[in-house]
Scaffold this active site. Structure first.
Site, PDB file in Angstrom:
ATOM      1  N   CYS A 118      -8.534   4.700  -8.101  1.00  0.00           N
ATOM      2  CA  CYS A 118      -7.437   3.884  -8.650  1.00  0.00           C
ATOM      3  C   CYS A 118      -7.561   3.709 -10.158  1.00  0.00           C
ATOM      4  O   CYS A 118      -6.558   3.678 -10.871  1.00  0.00           O
ATOM      5  CB  CYS A 118      -7.436   2.499  -8.013  1.00  0.00           C
ATOM      6  SG  CYS A 118      -7.166   2.466  -6.239  1.00  0.00           S
ATOM      7  N   HIS A 175      -0.645   2.339  -1.046  1.00  0.00           N
ATOM      8  CA  HIS A 175      -1.450   3.345  -1.730  1.00  0.00           C
ATOM      9  C   HIS A 175      -2.331   4.117  -0.740  1.00  0.00           C
ATOM     10  O   HIS A 175      -3.067   3.537   0.057  1.00  0.00           O
ATOM     11  CB  HIS A 175      -2.285   2.751  -2.864  1.00  0.00           C
ATOM     12  CG  HIS A 175      -1.429   2.040  -3.877  1.00  0.00           C
ATOM     13  ND1 HIS A 175      -1.943   1.187  -4.824  1.00  0.00           N
ATOM     14  CD2 HIS A 175      -0.068   2.057  -4.095  1.00  0.00           C
ATOM     15  CE1 HIS A 175      -0.950   0.711  -5.578  1.00  0.00           C
ATOM     16  NE2 HIS A 175       0.194   1.225  -5.144  1.00  0.00           N
ATOM     17  N   SER A 186      -7.018  -6.165  -2.160  1.00  0.00           N
ATOM     18  CA  SER A 186      -7.241  -4.918  -1.429  1.00  0.00           C
ATOM     19  C   SER A 186      -8.191  -5.164  -0.268  1.00  0.00           C
ATOM     20  O   SER A 186      -8.877  -6.191  -0.201  1.00  0.00           O
ATOM     21  CB  SER A 186      -7.818  -3.851  -2.365  1.00  0.00           C
ATOM     22  OG  SER A 186      -6.965  -3.619  -3.466  1.00  0.00           O
ATOM     23  N   SER A 187      -8.279  -4.191   0.636  1.00  0.00           N
ATOM     24  CA  SER A 187      -9.129  -4.330   1.813  1.00  0.00           C
ATOM     25  C   SER A 187     -10.538  -3.790   1.540  1.00  0.00           C
ATOM     26  O   SER A 187     -10.819  -3.217   0.479  1.00  0.00           O
ATOM     27  CB  SER A 187      -8.513  -3.572   2.985  1.00  0.00           C
ATOM     28  OG  SER A 187      -8.768  -2.172   2.862  1.00  0.00           O
ATOM     29  N   ARG A 203      -7.032   3.511  10.435  1.00  0.00           N
ATOM     30  CA  ARG A 203      -5.655   3.842  10.050  1.00  0.00           C
ATOM     31  C   ARG A 203      -5.401   5.340  10.267  1.00  0.00           C
ATOM     32  O   ARG A 203      -5.233   6.090   9.302  1.00  0.00           O
ATOM     33  CB  ARG A 203      -5.407   3.505   8.585  1.00  0.00           C
ATOM     34  CG  ARG A 203      -5.714   2.081   8.184  1.00  0.00           C
ATOM     35  CD  ARG A 203      -5.584   1.952   6.668  1.00  0.00           C
ATOM     36  NE  ARG A 203      -6.017   0.649   6.189  1.00  0.00           N
ATOM     37  CZ  ARG A 203      -6.197   0.365   4.900  1.00  0.00           C
ATOM     38  NH1 ARG A 203      -5.990   1.297   3.974  1.00  0.00           N
ATOM     39  NH2 ARG A 203      -6.587  -0.839   4.528  1.00  0.00           N
ATOM     40  N   ASP A 251      -4.867   6.184  -1.238  1.00  0.00           N
ATOM     41  CA  ASP A 251      -6.225   6.606  -1.573  1.00  0.00           C
ATOM     42  C   ASP A 251      -7.323   5.685  -1.046  1.00  0.00           C
ATOM     43  O   ASP A 251      -8.485   5.796  -1.460  1.00  0.00           O
ATOM     44  CB  ASP A 251      -6.387   6.846  -3.080  1.00  0.00           C
ATOM     45  CG  ASP A 251      -5.899   5.696  -3.940  1.00  0.00           C
ATOM     46  OD1 ASP A 251      -5.452   4.672  -3.383  1.00  0.00           O
ATOM     47  OD2 ASP A 251      -5.954   5.835  -5.178  1.00  0.00           O
ATOM     48  N   ASP A 300       5.256   3.905  -5.901  1.00  0.00           N
ATOM     49  CA  ASP A 300       4.074   3.863  -6.756  1.00  0.00           C
ATOM     50  C   ASP A 300       3.407   5.233  -6.708  1.00  0.00           C
ATOM     51  O   ASP A 300       3.341   5.870  -5.637  1.00  0.00           O
ATOM     52  CB  ASP A 300       3.081   2.815  -6.270  1.00  0.00           C
ATOM     53  CG  ASP A 300       3.488   1.383  -6.609  1.00  0.00           C
ATOM     54  OD1 ASP A 300       4.608   1.186  -7.125  1.00  0.00           O
ATOM     55  OD2 ASP A 300       2.682   0.468  -6.357  1.00  0.00           O
ATOM     56  N   ASP A 318      -1.850   3.993 -10.323  1.00  0.00           N
ATOM     57  CA  ASP A 318      -0.712   3.401  -9.632  1.00  0.00           C
ATOM     58  C   ASP A 318       0.624   3.811 -10.248  1.00  0.00           C
ATOM     59  O   ASP A 318       1.635   3.894  -9.543  1.00  0.00           O
ATOM     60  CB  ASP A 318      -0.824   1.874  -9.643  1.00  0.00           C
ATOM     61  CG  ASP A 318      -1.998   1.374  -8.821  1.00  0.00           C
ATOM     62  OD1 ASP A 318      -2.718   2.207  -8.242  1.00  0.00           O
ATOM     63  OD2 ASP A 318      -2.203   0.150  -8.780  1.00  0.00           O
TER      64      ASP A 318
END
Length: 382
Positions: free
Chosen positions: A358, A250, A305-306, A269, A252, A199, A113
């Site tokens: 990450c 982010h 996060s998802s 997405r 990734d 970031d 990050d």
């Protein structure tokens, strides 16, 4: 003490996939819960969930995450990769500047990050959240070692934003989803456009080309700074957008290059069509990831996060990828694409905001700067 050895500088990474030689793996030691602040409103998952906790993470949660981070480090070491770890840091200390205060800091689980390697250069990001203002500190000792070891290594620190109240849209978190949908093409999120904010995890490297996602954690001023800073060095910086992601943060877990000519994409997405053309015009294949094993409701209660952390894989080489142990559908897809797939358990790291990509910062890959987009029409920085 790090020593320079031959033709390849001690810091050398031009893309996300060439053979990995040295990497930093994060640590959960000393981690705290993210505080509520203008750039972040953490919430506990589940109907009727309790308020989001504050202060240090429980020792057992830290131990579980550290065990899995150590497992990743051991797997990488077995693959011949040199593994480094961040220095200890007291994240329970508050942050206080002339412009803001934060009750505590966060963690060093996700070096991706804040730190990124661009060729032979180390770049420290501004960061977008107050609790992460000093998150570069656990890596500073390592940076000095690399910088001292090899005069070919350069080191750039992005300008620190004020993170004052005026840098954020205070009402963003109250926008109903319908308004987010109506404004999705504006790319206006919780951070305003007045200061340089980004970031490092919003960046993805493709040789001389760098994608930068405009998001909740990276604004247009940040992208403009990256263009003006990196393009004189021979890079080309491309802003990218994923309009159906209402809270982008982010790149990734959305757009993951696996090798030259192949990108793992998020079916929920899609990249903006005009930006997709850069890839289709140059013969790249974009392959949708399968649905993750976990749903968003199944994610750990404190994870912000998802479910698409499933896509957060780490490439060891153009033929070898590390995938989370339980993500069997993604493993099967990667096998079908010709990859050797290594697996490691990583679910207990999810609540710290990331998965395998990450939780790492690649220092050296056996790579050179290549042009993977010779047919691209490019407009330089202004």
């Amino acid at each position: 003490m790090i020593e320079s050895s031959g033709a390849i500088p001690v810091v050398n990474a031009w893309n996300e996939w060439d053979t990995l030689q040295e990497v930093v793996v994060g640590s959960a030691t000393g981690a705290c819960f993210e505080p509520t602040e203008p750039g972040n409103r953490p919430q506990t998952r589940g109907a009727g969930a309790a308020p989001f906790p504050t202060g240090p993470k429980p020792a057992e949660a830290v131990d579980r995450a550290n065990e899995q981070l150590a497992g990743l480090a051991a797997l990488l070491t077995a693959q011949g990769v040199t593994v480094r770890r961040p220095s200890p840091h007291d994240f329970s200390q508050p942050v206080r500047t002339p412009a803001f205060e934060a009750e505590n800091q966060y963690c060093a689980v996700c070096p991706r990050d804040v730190m990124i390697t661009l060729g032979n250069e180390i770049l420290e990001a501004t960061m977008s959240r107050r609790a992460r203002y000093f998150e570069y500190e656990p890596y500073r000792k390592l940076v000095y070692e690399y910088w001292d070891a090899d005069p070919r290594v350069t080191w750039t620190v992005a300008p620190k934003p004020t993170m004052a109240d005026a840098m954020y849209r205070q009402d963003f978190w109250e926008w109903p989803l319908e308004e987010r949908h109506a404004r999705m093409h504006d790319s206006e999120f919780c951070v305003t456009q007045d200061e340089v904010v980004f970031d490092a995890a919003d960046m993805s490297r493709f040789g001389r080309d760098i994608l930068v996602q405009e998001s909740m954690t990276t604004n247009r001023a940040g992208i403009r700074w990256l263009k003006r800073t990196l393009e004189p060095k021979g890079f080309r910086v491309h802003p990218v957008h994923f309009p159906l992601d209402y809270f982008p943060s982010h790149i990734d877990c959305t757009f993951v290059p696996l090798r030259p000519g192949l990108v793992l994409t998020n079916p929920e997405r899609p990249i903006r069509e005009t930006e997709r053309q850069m890839f289709t015009d140059n013969g790249w294949r974009l392959v949708d990831a399968p649905q993750p094993v976990l749903t968003n409701d199944d994610m750990p209660p404190y994870c912000q996060s998802s479910k698409w952390l499933s896509m957060n894989v780490l490439s060891v080489s153009p033929e070898k990828v590390i995938c989370e142990e339980q993500e069997k559908p993604l493993q099967d897809l990667l096998y079908s694409l010709g990859f050797e797939v290594l697996t490691v358990p990583f679910r207990d790291v999810f609540e710290y905001g990331g998965s395998l990509h990450c939780a790492t910062w690649d220092i050296r890959r056996d790579s050179t700067r290549e042009d993977y987009f010779p047919a691209v029409s490019y407009r330089p920085a202004t």
